[in-house]
Design a protein around this motif. Structure first.
Motif, PDB file in Angstrom:
ATOM      1  N   PHE A 128       0.858  -1.195   0.000  1.00 34.86           N
ATOM      2  CA  PHE A 128       0.000   0.000   0.000  1.00 34.86           C
ATOM      3  C   PHE A 128       0.887   1.235   0.000  1.00 34.86           C
ATOM      4  O   PHE A 128       1.851   1.335   0.773  1.00 34.86           O
ATOM      5  CB  PHE A 128      -0.894   0.009   1.232  1.00 34.86           C
ATOM      6  CG  PHE A 128      -1.648   1.296   1.425  1.00 34.86           C
ATOM      7  CD1 PHE A 128      -2.715   1.619   0.606  1.00 34.86           C
ATOM      8  CD2 PHE A 128      -1.281   2.201   2.419  1.00 34.86           C
ATOM      9  CE1 PHE A 128      -3.414   2.811   0.772  1.00 34.86           C
ATOM     10  CE2 PHE A 128      -1.972   3.389   2.598  1.00 34.86           C
ATOM     11  CZ  PHE A 128      -3.043   3.686   1.768  1.00 34.86           C
ATOM     12  N   VAL A 129       0.573   2.177  -0.894  1.00 32.78           N
ATOM     13  CA  VAL A 129       1.307   3.443  -0.950  1.00 32.78           C
ATOM     14  C   VAL A 129       0.308   4.589  -0.960  1.00 32.78           C
ATOM     15  O   VAL A 129      -0.637   4.599  -1.750  1.00 32.78           O
ATOM     16  CB  VAL A 129       2.201   3.534  -2.207  1.00 32.78           C
ATOM     17  CG1 VAL A 129       2.980   4.860  -2.201  1.00 32.78           C
ATOM     18  CG2 VAL A 129       3.166   2.361  -2.289  1.00 32.78           C
ATOM     19  N   LEU A 130       0.538   5.555  -0.080  1.00 29.33           N
ATOM     20  CA  LEU A 130      -0.217   6.806  -0.070  1.00 29.33           C
ATOM     21  C   LEU A 130       0.804   7.926  -0.194  1.00 29.33           C
ATOM     22  O   LEU A 130       1.714   8.041   0.636  1.00 29.33           O
ATOM     23  CB  LEU A 130      -1.008   6.960   1.230  1.00 29.33           C
ATOM     24  CG  LEU A 130      -1.764   8.286   1.397  1.00 29.33           C
ATOM     25  CD1 LEU A 130      -2.912   8.396   0.405  1.00 29.33           C
ATOM     26  CD2 LEU A 130      -2.294   8.428   2.834  1.00 29.33           C
ATOM     27  N   GLY A 131       0.672   8.741  -1.237  1.00 31.33           N
ATOM     28  CA  GLY A 131       1.649   9.807  -1.408  1.00 31.33           C
ATOM     29  C   GLY A 131       1.484  10.497  -2.737  1.00 31.33           C
ATOM     30  O   GLY A 131       0.422  10.456  -3.349  1.00 31.33           O
ATOM     31  N   GLY A 132       2.567  11.125  -3.186  1.00 33.57           N
ATOM     32  CA  GLY A 132       2.497  11.822  -4.460  1.00 33.57           C
ATOM     33  C   GLY A 132       3.427  13.011  -4.544  1.00 33.57           C
ATOM     34  O   GLY A 132       4.621  12.908  -4.270  1.00 33.57           O
ATOM     35  N   ILE A 133       2.851  14.161  -4.872  1.00 38.71           N
ATOM     36  CA  ILE A 133       3.607  15.385  -5.137  1.00 38.71           C
ATOM     37  C   ILE A 133       3.595  16.301  -3.911  1.00 38.71           C
ATOM     38  O   ILE A 133       2.594  16.389  -3.205  1.00 38.71           O
ATOM     39  CB  ILE A 133       2.994  16.137  -6.337  1.00 38.71           C
ATOM     40  CG1 ILE A 133       3.052  15.270  -7.604  1.00 38.71           C
ATOM     41  CG2 ILE A 133       3.692  17.479  -6.560  1.00 38.71           C
ATOM     42  CD1 ILE A 133       4.445  14.957  -8.087  1.00 38.71           C
ATOM     43  N   MET A 134       4.718  16.991  -3.685  1.00 37.22           N
ATOM     44  CA  MET A 134       4.786  18.004  -2.641  1.00 37.22           C
ATOM     45  C   MET A 134       5.344  19.298  -3.222  1.00 37.22           C
ATOM     46  O   MET A 134       6.336  19.266  -3.968  1.00 37.22           O
ATOM     47  CB  MET A 134       5.673  17.549  -1.481  1.00 37.22           C
ATOM     48  CG  MET A 134       5.575  18.468  -0.253  1.00 37.22           C
ATOM     49  SD  MET A 134       7.141  18.622   0.633  1.00 37.22           S
ATOM     50  CE  MET A 134       8.045  19.724  -0.443  1.00 37.22           C
TER      51      MET A 134
ATOM     52  N   HIS B  90       6.661  12.442  -2.120  1.00 35.12           N
ATOM     53  CA  HIS B  90       6.562  11.983  -0.733  1.00 35.12           C
ATOM     54  C   HIS B  90       5.689  10.738  -0.740  1.00 35.12           C
ATOM     55  O   HIS B  90       4.863  10.549  -1.648  1.00 35.12           O
ATOM     56  CB  HIS B  90       5.925  13.063   0.146  1.00 35.12           C
ATOM     57  CG  HIS B  90       4.484  13.290  -0.183  1.00 35.12           C
ATOM     58  ND1 HIS B  90       3.451  12.705   0.527  1.00 35.12           N
ATOM     59  CD2 HIS B  90       3.884  14.005  -1.178  1.00 35.12           C
ATOM     60  CE1 HIS B  90       2.284  13.055  -0.016  1.00 35.12           C
ATOM     61  NE2 HIS B  90       2.528  13.848  -1.051  1.00 35.12           N
ATOM     62  N   TYR B  91       5.865   9.889   0.245  1.00 33.42           N
ATOM     63  CA  TYR B  91       4.981   8.722   0.332  1.00 33.42           C
ATOM     64  C   TYR B  91       5.156   7.972   1.644  1.00 33.42           C
ATOM     65  O   TYR B  91       6.200   8.034   2.289  1.00 33.42           O
ATOM     66  CB  TYR B  91       5.226   7.751  -0.842  1.00 33.42           C
ATOM     67  CG  TYR B  91       6.640   7.222  -0.978  1.00 33.42           C
ATOM     68  CD1 TYR B  91       7.072   6.107  -0.247  1.00 33.42           C
ATOM     69  CD2 TYR B  91       7.536   7.814  -1.866  1.00 33.42           C
ATOM     70  CE1 TYR B  91       8.360   5.607  -0.404  1.00 33.42           C
ATOM     71  CE2 TYR B  91       8.820   7.315  -2.025  1.00 33.42           C
ATOM     72  CZ  TYR B  91       9.229   6.213  -1.289  1.00 33.42           C
ATOM     73  OH  TYR B  91      10.498   5.728  -1.439  1.00 33.42           O
TER      74      TYR B  91
END
Length: 375
Positions: free
Chosen positions: A62-68, A128-129
């Motif tokens: 499971f990954v939760l994240g993306g762009i910062m 980020h993640y």
């Protein structure tokens, strides 16, 4: 901390969650004022045991994240990127399926992945993640329930060894867990569970599991009368939900803004009626948006898909860069290098942007590959 069940009119004090952070030597890194954009992948909703094994594939990450984006930085225009990716104008958003598919090797070999990765690397943005190896995450409470104070210094190594051994013949290991309704071991079954656990571990030790004998010795101690983290739980339910990963950045990066892609199950069951407070004052630093209305969420979808595939590979990586180089063609090497440069760029800016709940073996593989290919 696990968050389970539907929540109604609940208040969470940011200060309570941040007590551990205040003790860290890098606590100042969590005080950044930025904007985080999120999407997720491999959200299994529920992760549980059944008679034939686990309801999901064993390699789920499971990954939760993306762009910062840093403070005062506006989201860059993605028109040029859409053109490079050949996204038709009639498509409302960029999705990962428009950029790549398959495992990490197929992803790195896609024509579209190079302009995508280069676009991220060359703009004033970071990734980020939070990533969790779900099978590993489901087993760590076994170690925490068994070890005593003398073994605390080895607990990550013991968890890694147990995971590697469990994964080696996960069907047999899962049968043991199912037999005893893990993670809800009854008091009457503690001895039998530990006997079966010891028998499996002893029969499946690997050349790389150097610390597992410490756990076997501890299991042989007949003074174990309770297993605090794997009792009084729901039968066979390894993970009831993943809401804790949505809460984590809100209280961790409490000065930042958090923009999540719509996730109805999370919103309805874990954010309705929930209030976060700071210094006794309610505050709301997050929102859920439709990805069609936010290009940074769309890019986050592409980012987390790549990261999930990367960590699935790390789970199997033998640690040899020589072997990895032999598997990669020139295009794959170039794209892996860009990916690692993006990760390094983000970590160099703020190492807390990456949060891993994975075995030590995956962490070591991550360090080996990122260090080598980001040069």
């Amino acid at each position: 901390m696990q968050f389970t069940g539907r929540m109604i009119d609940i208040k969470y004090k940011i200060e309570d969650f941040r007590r551990a952070i205040k003790m860290l030597p890098i606590k100042h890194l969590f005080d950044i004022t930025t904007t985080f954009y999120y999407d997720e992948t491999d959200n299994v909703r529920k992760y549980y045991l059944k008679e034939t094994g686990i309801n999901e594939q064993i390699d789920r990450h499971f990954v939760l994240g993306g762009i910062m984006l840093k403070e005062d930085i506006n989201p860059p225009d993605v028109k040029e990127l859409r053109e490079k990716l050949r996204i038709p104008e009639e498509l409302e958003e960029i999705k990962s399926k428009h950029v790549y598919n398959g495992d990490i090797f197929k992803v790195l070999d896609k024509r579209e992945i190079n302009p995508f990765l280069n676009w991220i690397l060359n703009h004033d943005i970071y990734i980020h993640y939070s990533v969790a190896n779900l099978y590993y995450y489901s087993l760590v409470d076994i170690v925490d329930s068994i070890i005593d104070e003398e073994l605390y210094g080895f607990h990550f190594y013991l968890k890694d060894d147990l995971y590697q051994i469990a994964k080696a013949d996960h069907n047999q290991f899962n049968n043991i867990l199912y037999k005893y309704n893990y993670p809800n071991i009854s008091h009457e079954d503690i001895v039998d569970f530990l006997v079966d656990l010891r028998g499996y571990i002893s029969g499946n030790k690997l050349d790389t599991t150097h610390y597992i004998d410490l756990l076997i010795e501890r299991i042989e101690d007949e003074n174990i009368s309770e297993l605090p983290f794997i009792q009084d739980e729901e039968d066979l339910m390894l993970l009831k939900d993943l809401s804790q990963f949505y809460y984590y950045p809100i209280y961790t990066f409490h000065n930042s803004k958090h923009i999540f892609d719509h996730e109805r199950q999370i919103e309805d069951n874990h954010f309705k009626g929930v209030t976060f407070t700071k210094n006794g004052i309610p505050f709301n630093s997050y929102e859920f948006k439709d990805s069609k209305d936010d290009s940074m969420i769309q890019l986050s979808d592409c980012v987390v898909g790549i990261i999930s595939r990367f960590y699935k590979f790390l789970d199997e990586f033998d640690g040899s860069l020589t072997n990895l180089d032999k598997r990669l063609n020139s295009r794959q090497k170039e794209n892996l290098s860009i990916l690692c440069k993006i990760i390094k760029k983000s970590v160099d800016y703020n190492e807390t942007l990456i949060h891993m709940i994975v075995p030590i073996k995956e962490q070591q593989g991550y360090n080996i590959i990122v260090s080598h290919y980001s040069k």
